[in-house]
Design a protein around this motif. Sequence first.
Motif, PDB file in Angstrom:
ATOM      1  N   UNK A  63      -4.260  18.391   6.141  1.00  0.00           N
ATOM      2  CA  UNK A  63      -5.223  18.754   6.919  1.00  0.00           C
ATOM      3  C   UNK A  63      -4.974  18.370   8.392  1.00  0.00           C
ATOM      4  N   UNK A  64      -4.260  16.805   8.775  1.00  0.00           N
ATOM      5  CA  UNK A  64      -4.320  16.824  10.120  1.00  0.00           C
ATOM      6  C   UNK A  64      -3.164  17.729  10.773  1.00  0.00           C
ATOM      7  N   UNK A  65      -2.035  17.775   9.958  1.00  0.00           N
ATOM      8  CA  UNK A  65      -0.855  18.399  10.642  1.00  0.00           C
ATOM      9  C   UNK A  65      -1.265  19.980  10.736  1.00  0.00           C
ATOM     10  N   UNK A  84       5.623  22.015  -0.485  1.00  0.00           N
ATOM     11  CA  UNK A  84       5.462  20.847   0.137  1.00  0.00           C
ATOM     12  C   UNK A  84       6.335  20.531   1.351  1.00  0.00           C
ATOM     13  N   UNK A  85       7.091  21.427   1.811  1.00  0.00           N
ATOM     14  CA  UNK A  85       8.097  21.676   3.014  1.00  0.00           C
ATOM     15  C   UNK A  85       7.256  21.592   4.301  1.00  0.00           C
ATOM     16  N   UNK A  86       7.639  20.842   5.068  1.00  0.00           N
ATOM     17  CA  UNK A  86       6.889  20.640   6.548  1.00  0.00           C
ATOM     18  C   UNK A  86       7.649  21.168   7.472  1.00  0.00           C
ATOM     19  N   UNK A  87       6.919  21.989   8.543  1.00  0.00           N
ATOM     20  CA  UNK A  87       7.748  22.658   9.771  1.00  0.00           C
ATOM     21  C   UNK A  87       6.750  22.414  10.600  1.00  0.00           C
ATOM     22  N   UNK A 110       0.737  -1.234  -0.135  1.00  0.00           N
ATOM     23  CA  UNK A 110       0.009  -0.084  -0.030  1.00  0.00           C
ATOM     24  C   UNK A 110       0.791   1.266  -0.043  1.00  0.00           C
ATOM     25  N   UNK A 111       0.465   2.308  -0.852  1.00  0.00           N
ATOM     26  CA  UNK A 111       1.161   3.616  -0.680  1.00  0.00           C
ATOM     27  C   UNK A 111       0.683   4.229   0.110  1.00  0.00           C
ATOM     28  N   UNK A 112       1.593   5.002   0.934  1.00  0.00           N
ATOM     29  CA  UNK A 112       1.271   5.932   2.054  1.00  0.00           C
ATOM     30  C   UNK A 112       1.862   7.033   2.183  1.00  0.00           C
ATOM     31  N   UNK A 113       1.694   8.216   2.835  1.00  0.00           N
ATOM     32  CA  UNK A 113       2.405   9.455   3.083  1.00  0.00           C
ATOM     33  C   UNK A 113       2.744   9.463   4.752  1.00  0.00           C
ATOM     34  N   UNK A 114       4.114   9.719   4.947  1.00  0.00           N
ATOM     35  CA  UNK A 114       4.382   9.835   6.315  1.00  0.00           C
ATOM     36  C   UNK A 114       5.073  11.293   6.302  1.00  0.00           C
ATOM     37  N   UNK A 115       5.174  12.051   7.269  1.00  0.00           N
ATOM     38  CA  UNK A 115       5.547  13.465   7.367  1.00  0.00           C
ATOM     39  C   UNK A 115       6.846  13.525   8.260  1.00  0.00           C
ATOM     40  N   UNK A 116       8.051  14.356   7.978  1.00  0.00           N
ATOM     41  CA  UNK A 116       8.916  14.677   8.983  1.00  0.00           C
ATOM     42  C   UNK A 116       9.261  16.123   8.774  1.00  0.00           C
ATOM     43  N   UNK A 117       9.255  16.776   9.875  1.00  0.00           N
ATOM     44  CA  UNK A 117       9.932  18.100   9.788  1.00  0.00           C
ATOM     45  C   UNK A 117      11.231  18.265   8.916  1.00  0.00           C
ATOM     46  N   UNK A 118      11.172  19.441   8.128  1.00  0.00           N
ATOM     47  CA  UNK A 118      12.534  19.844   7.335  1.00  0.00           C
ATOM     48  C   UNK A 118      13.120  20.236   8.143  1.00  0.00           C
ATOM     49  N   UNK A 119      12.946  20.811   9.183  1.00  0.00           N
ATOM     50  CA  UNK A 119      14.051  21.543  10.144  1.00  0.00           C
ATOM     51  C   UNK A 119      14.524  20.490  11.162  1.00  0.00           C
ATOM     52  N   UNK A 120      14.063  20.031  11.648  1.00  0.00           N
ATOM     53  CA  UNK A 120      14.534  19.016  12.828  1.00  0.00           C
ATOM     54  C   UNK A 120      14.275  17.596  12.563  1.00  0.00           C
ATOM     55  N   UNK A 121      13.839  17.111  11.583  1.00  0.00           N
ATOM     56  CA  UNK A 121      13.674  15.902  11.111  1.00  0.00           C
ATOM     57  C   UNK A 121      12.842  15.012  12.054  1.00  0.00           C
ATOM     58  N   UNK A 122      11.929  15.741  12.918  1.00  0.00           N
ATOM     59  CA  UNK A 122      11.138  14.791  13.688  1.00  0.00           C
ATOM     60  C   UNK A 122      10.032  14.389  12.793  1.00  0.00           C
ATOM     61  N   UNK A 123       9.825  12.934  12.809  1.00  0.00           N
ATOM     62  CA  UNK A 123       8.843  12.285  12.190  1.00  0.00           C
ATOM     63  C   UNK A 123       7.578  12.057  12.816  1.00  0.00           C
ATOM     64  N   UNK A 124       6.388  12.528  12.357  1.00  0.00           N
ATOM     65  CA  UNK A 124       5.147  12.784  13.214  1.00  0.00           C
ATOM     66  C   UNK A 124       4.770  11.502  13.425  1.00  0.00           C
ATOM     67  N   UNK A 125       4.414  11.370  14.854  1.00  0.00           N
ATOM     68  CA  UNK A 125       3.715  10.240  15.493  1.00  0.00           C
ATOM     69  C   UNK A 125       2.744  10.772  16.446  1.00  0.00           C
ATOM     70  N   UNK A 126       1.608  10.077  16.414  1.00  0.00           N
ATOM     71  CA  UNK A 126       0.517  10.559  17.471  1.00  0.00           C
ATOM     72  C   UNK A 126       0.951  10.020  18.978  1.00  0.00           C
ATOM     73  N   UNK A 127       1.449   9.194  19.338  1.00  0.00           N
ATOM     74  CA  UNK A 127       1.803   8.680  20.646  1.00  0.00           C
ATOM     75  C   UNK A 127       3.137   8.076  20.980  1.00  0.00           C
ATOM     76  N   UNK A 128       4.158   8.690  20.214  1.00  0.00           N
ATOM     77  CA  UNK A 128       5.629   8.367  20.259  1.00  0.00           C
ATOM     78  C   UNK A 128       6.060   7.068  20.056  1.00  0.00           C
ATOM     79  N   UNK A 129       4.814   6.375  19.620  1.00  0.00           N
ATOM     80  CA  UNK A 129       5.644   4.821  19.476  1.00  0.00           C
ATOM     81  C   UNK A 129       5.782   4.280  18.060  1.00  0.00           C
TER      82      UNK A 129
END
Length: 90
Positions: free
Chosen positions: A37-39, A50-53, A5-24
């Motif tokens: 919309x979510x972020x 497409x840059x994410x901050x 399945x193709x999907x989308x994950x997001x990481x901050x372009x500044x600090x490289x933090x990968x978005x996770x809801x519950x840190x797991x």
Amino acid sequence: MIANHACVTVACDICKYVYDQDESHSVHFDDLAEARNALTGLGWTITADGEAICSMDDGEHQAAIAALMPPEPVMQVPGQLGFDGTEAGS
């Protein structure tokens, strides 16, 4: 069954933090619109290219947000004196 399945994950372009809801684990979105919309609802900034901050409030993140803003407009009408004492339009 194993399926690909193709999907989308997001990481901050500044600090490289990968978005996770519950840190797991990273969150997988179905498409870019769902991710955007979510972020943005969580304080992230997603630029037109497409840059994410993420919403981290430190100097590096604030500088990246400030760089996206247009310059402040000059608010002086013809005949009005500027702060330096010169008249607009002269």
